[in-house]
Design a protein around this motif. Structure first.
Motif, PDB file in Angstrom:
ATOM      1  N   TYR A   1      32.416  36.063  54.569  1.00 28.34           N
ATOM      2  CA  TYR A   1      32.897  37.333  55.102  1.00 28.34           C
ATOM      3  C   TYR A   1      33.429  37.105  56.508  1.00 28.34           C
ATOM      4  O   TYR A   1      33.005  36.209  57.216  1.00 28.34           O
ATOM      5  CB  TYR A   1      31.768  38.366  55.149  1.00 28.34           C
ATOM      6  N   ASN A   2      34.347  37.952  56.915  1.00 23.94           N
ATOM      7  CA  ASN A   2      34.889  37.942  58.261  1.00 23.94           C
ATOM      8  C   ASN A   2      34.267  39.136  58.977  1.00 23.94           C
ATOM      9  O   ASN A   2      34.113  40.206  58.385  1.00 23.94           O
ATOM     10  CB  ASN A   2      36.416  38.072  58.175  1.00 23.94           C
ATOM     11  N   GLU A   3      33.922  38.972  60.221  1.00 24.89           N
ATOM     12  CA  GLU A   3      33.262  40.054  60.966  1.00 24.89           C
ATOM     13  C   GLU A   3      34.174  41.252  61.215  1.00 24.89           C
ATOM     14  O   GLU A   3      33.726  42.387  61.213  1.00 24.89           O
ATOM     15  CB  GLU A   3      32.728  39.526  62.305  1.00 24.89           C
TER      16      GLU A   3
ATOM     17  N   GLN B   1      40.899  34.915  50.239  1.00 25.26           N
ATOM     18  CA  GLN B   1      40.914  33.523  49.787  1.00 25.26           C
ATOM     19  C   GLN B   1      41.656  33.429  48.462  1.00 25.26           C
ATOM     20  O   GLN B   1      41.337  34.143  47.513  1.00 25.26           O
ATOM     21  CB  GLN B   1      39.501  32.976  49.611  1.00 25.26           C
ATOM     22  N   VAL B   2      42.658  32.540  48.409  1.00 26.48           N
ATOM     23  CA  VAL B   2      43.357  32.262  47.154  1.00 26.48           C
ATOM     24  C   VAL B   2      42.434  31.384  46.326  1.00 26.48           C
ATOM     25  O   VAL B   2      42.054  30.289  46.745  1.00 26.48           O
ATOM     26  CB  VAL B   2      44.711  31.562  47.393  1.00 26.48           C
TER      27      VAL B   2
ATOM     28  N   ILE C   1      39.008  39.031  47.742  1.00 28.68           N
ATOM     29  CA  ILE C   1      38.937  39.752  49.006  1.00 28.68           C
ATOM     30  C   ILE C   1      37.476  40.151  49.200  1.00 28.68           C
ATOM     31  O   ILE C   1      36.916  40.878  48.384  1.00 28.68           O
ATOM     32  CB  ILE C   1      39.842  40.995  49.013  1.00 28.68           C
ATOM     33  N   ALA C   2      36.860  39.631  50.258  1.00 29.95           N
ATOM     34  CA  ALA C   2      35.451  39.911  50.555  1.00 29.95           C
ATOM     35  C   ALA C   2      35.390  40.913  51.705  1.00 29.95           C
ATOM     36  O   ALA C   2      35.865  40.631  52.808  1.00 29.95           O
ATOM     37  CB  ALA C   2      34.723  38.623  50.910  1.00 29.95           C
ATOM     38  N   PHE C   3      34.807  42.073  51.422  1.00 31.36           N
ATOM     39  CA  PHE C   3      34.698  43.153  52.393  1.00 31.36           C
ATOM     40  C   PHE C   3      33.255  43.310  52.845  1.00 31.36           C
ATOM     41  O   PHE C   3      32.348  43.318  52.022  1.00 31.36           O
ATOM     42  CB  PHE C   3      35.068  44.498  51.751  1.00 31.36           C
ATOM     43  N   LYS C   4      33.061  43.505  54.136  1.00 29.95           N
ATOM     44  CA  LYS C   4      31.797  44.035  54.637  1.00 29.95           C
ATOM     45  C   LYS C   4      31.919  45.555  54.590  1.00 29.95           C
ATOM     46  O   LYS C   4      33.033  46.103  54.587  1.00 29.95           O
ATOM     47  CB  LYS C   4      31.535  43.578  56.062  1.00 29.95           C
ATOM     48  N   GLU C   5      30.783  46.241  54.552  1.00 31.84           N
ATOM     49  CA  GLU C   5      30.801  47.699  54.511  1.00 31.84           C
ATOM     50  C   GLU C   5      31.653  48.258  55.645  1.00 31.84           C
ATOM     51  O   GLU C   5      31.540  47.835  56.798  1.00 31.84           O
ATOM     52  CB  GLU C   5      29.377  48.246  54.629  1.00 31.84           C
ATOM     53  N   GLY C   6      32.535  49.187  55.301  1.00 36.73           N
ATOM     54  CA  GLY C   6      33.382  49.851  56.290  1.00 36.73           C
ATOM     55  C   GLY C   6      34.709  49.170  56.560  1.00 36.73           C
ATOM     56  O   GLY C   6      35.598  49.774  57.155  1.00 36.73           O
TER      57      GLY C   6
ATOM     58  N   THR D   1      33.215  42.666  46.695  1.00 38.76           N
ATOM     59  CA  THR D   1      34.108  41.569  46.346  1.00 38.76           C
ATOM     60  C   THR D   1      35.159  42.112  45.397  1.00 38.76           C
ATOM     61  O   THR D   1      34.833  42.711  44.369  1.00 38.76           O
ATOM     62  CB  THR D   1      33.344  40.415  45.666  1.00 38.76           C
ATOM     63  N   VAL D   2      36.421  41.908  45.759  1.00 40.79           N
ATOM     64  CA  VAL D   2      37.545  42.410  44.977  1.00 40.79           C
ATOM     65  C   VAL D   2      38.385  41.226  44.524  1.00 40.79           C
ATOM     66  O   VAL D   2      38.662  40.311  45.299  1.00 40.79           O
ATOM     67  CB  VAL D   2      38.398  43.383  45.828  1.00 40.79           C
ATOM     68  N   ARG D   3      38.763  41.249  43.257  1.00 38.23           N
ATOM     69  CA  ARG D   3      39.682  40.243  42.718  1.00 38.23           C
ATOM     70  C   ARG D   3      41.057  40.896  42.612  1.00 38.23           C
ATOM     71  O   ARG D   3      41.206  41.956  42.011  1.00 38.23           O
ATOM     72  CB  ARG D   3      39.222  39.790  41.348  1.00 38.23           C
ATOM     73  N   LEU D   4      42.047  40.254  43.207  1.00 36.99           N
ATOM     74  CA  LEU D   4      43.419  40.738  43.205  1.00 36.99           C
ATOM     75  C   LEU D   4      44.269  39.751  42.419  1.00 36.99           C
ATOM     76  O   LEU D   4      44.312  38.565  42.750  1.00 36.99           O
ATOM     77  CB  LEU D   4      43.934  40.866  44.638  1.00 36.99           C
TER      78      LEU D   4
END
Length: 114
Positions: A12-14, A20-21, A33-38, A93-96
């Motif tokens: 995750y990025n702060e 990430q491909v 695509i890794a999301f932290k809450e918000g 976690t989202v897959r695009l």
């Protein structure tokens, strides 16, 4: 054969979603695509159709100003040129899935500018 994992080496990025491909094939690209809450990806458009999978978590997926609440297991297909945005309601976690002609850099730029 190509193999990738949506769960291995998850980082995750702060300050913004982490892009990430995972895989590139003759017909498309698979991006995690890794999301932290918000965290969010501001409204943007893609030139080609996309498919979005909520692999883990919950996302508010805005399309033309309408918010759709998506959760683990949900899939969305979206034509190119349609304004949309994403906001993580929890760690997600989202897959695009992108068209081969589309650019992973474009997705990274959306995340950086959100």
């Amino acid at each position: 054969m190509k193999v990738a994992s949506l769960i291995n080496d998850l980082q995750y990025n702060e300050s913004r979603p982490a892009i990430q491909v995972l895989m590139e094939t003759e017909t498309g690209k698979e991006i995690r695509i890794a999301f932290k809450e918000g965290q969010l990806m501001k409204e943007h458009k893609t030139p080609f159709p996309i498919v979005v999978e909520i692999f883990e978590g919950a996302i508010e997926f805005g399309v033309n100003g309408t918010i759709h609440h998506l959760k683990k297991g949900d899939l969305v297909a979206l034509e190119g040129g349609i304004p949309h945005d994403l906001k993580a309601l929890e760690i997600s976690t989202v897959r695009l899935s992108l068209n081969k002609a589309d650019s992973a850099k474009r997705v990274e730029d959306v995340a950086k500018n959100s």
